[in-house]
Design a protein around this motif. Structure first.
Motif, short mmCIF file in Angstrom:
data_model
loop_
_atom_site.label_atom_id
_atom_site.label_comp_id
_atom_site.label_asym_id
_atom_site.label_seq_id
_atom_site.Cartn_x
_atom_site.Cartn_y
_atom_site.Cartn_z
N GLN A 3 -28.84 -6.86 -31.68
CA GLN A 3 -29.49 -5.57 -31.89
C GLN A 3 -28.72 -4.79 -32.94
OE1 GLN A 3 -29.77 -3.93 -27.85
NE2 GLN A 3 -31.97 -4.28 -27.95
N LEU A 4 -29.47 -4.22 -33.87
CA LEU A 4 -28.87 -3.42 -34.93
C LEU A 4 -29.49 -2.03 -34.91
CD1 LEU A 4 -29.11 -6.05 -37.81
CD2 LEU A 4 -27.27 -5.73 -36.17
N VAL A 5 -28.68 -1.04 -35.21
CA VAL A 5 -29.16 0.34 -35.17
C VAL A 5 -28.88 1.00 -36.51
CG1 VAL A 5 -29.00 2.58 -34.03
CG2 VAL A 5 -28.72 0.47 -32.70
N SER A 7 -29.32 4.30 -39.21
CA SER A 7 -29.42 5.76 -39.20
C SER A 7 -29.24 6.29 -40.61
CB SER A 7 -28.38 6.38 -38.26
OG SER A 7 -27.08 6.07 -38.68
N CYS A 22 -25.41 1.43 -40.54
CA CYS A 22 -25.90 0.43 -39.59
C CYS A 22 -24.77 -0.04 -38.72
CB CYS A 22 -26.52 -0.74 -40.34
SG CYS A 22 -27.25 -1.97 -39.22
N ALA A 23 -25.05 -0.15 -37.43
CA ALA A 23 -24.06 -0.64 -36.49
C ALA A 23 -24.71 -1.68 -35.58
CB ALA A 23 -23.51 0.50 -35.66
N PRO A 24 -23.99 -2.73 -35.23
CA PRO A 24 -24.50 -3.69 -34.27
C PRO A 24 -24.27 -3.18 -32.85
CG PRO A 24 -22.34 -4.38 -34.99
CD PRO A 24 -22.65 -3.11 -35.72
N SER A 25 -25.09 -3.61 -31.96
CA SER A 25 -24.95 -3.18 -30.57
C SER A 25 -24.29 -4.27 -29.75
CB SER A 25 -26.33 -2.85 -29.98
OG SER A 25 -26.22 -2.48 -28.62
N GLY A 26 -23.05 -4.02 -29.36
CA GLY A 26 -22.40 -4.92 -28.43
C GLY A 26 -21.72 -6.14 -29.00
N GLY A 118 -32.92 -4.73 -37.70
CA GLY A 118 -33.18 -3.60 -36.83
C GLY A 118 -34.56 -3.01 -37.05
#
Length: 127
Positions: A3-5, A7, A22-26, A118
């Motif tokens: 998952q990528l987020v 903003s 962009c940040a990866p989730s987990g 994402g």
């Protein structure tokens, strides 16, 4: 599941600048290449920028679409596990949903074919 987020998308005027994040989730993506592509209504998806991993077999080098060379800059901060897209001198034709994407390999993929991406963040350039 990757998952990528993303903003940072917002309306701007032509000639202005914007930074997308962009940040990866987990998970940590330091060993993988990361890129951005965009899609505008009625247009095909367009790869924009990609950065190799700077760890292991990666060299941290970047690649850009001709349409954004000299105006966009992709970078990564492995200490923060973040990737950024700095966009300068924005034009109306840059308006699109920008998606962050990851390739589970140290080098950017051919033909901008990433493994995961994402939901995207909207960038609108208008006067």
């Amino acid at each position: 599941q990757v998952q990528l987020v993303e903003s940072g998308g917002t309306p701007v005027r032509p000639g202005e600048s914007l930074r997308l994040s962009c940040a990866p989730s987990g998970f940590n993506w330091g060993h993988w290449s990361v890129g951005w592509f965009r899609q505008a209504p009625g247009k095909e998806r367009e790869g924009v920028a990609c950065i190799n991993s700077s760890l292991g077999r990666g060299d941290g080098s970047t690649v850009y679409a001709d349409s954004v060379k000299g105006r966009f800059s992709i970078s990564r901060d492995n200490t923060k596990n973040m990737v950024y897209l700095d966009m300068y001198n924005l034009k109306p034709e840059d308006s699109a949903v920008y998606h962050c994407a990851v390739e589970l390999a140290p080098l950017c993929p051919a033909a901008w074919k990433f493994d995961s991406w994402g939901q995207g963040t909207q960038v609108t350039v208008s006067s």
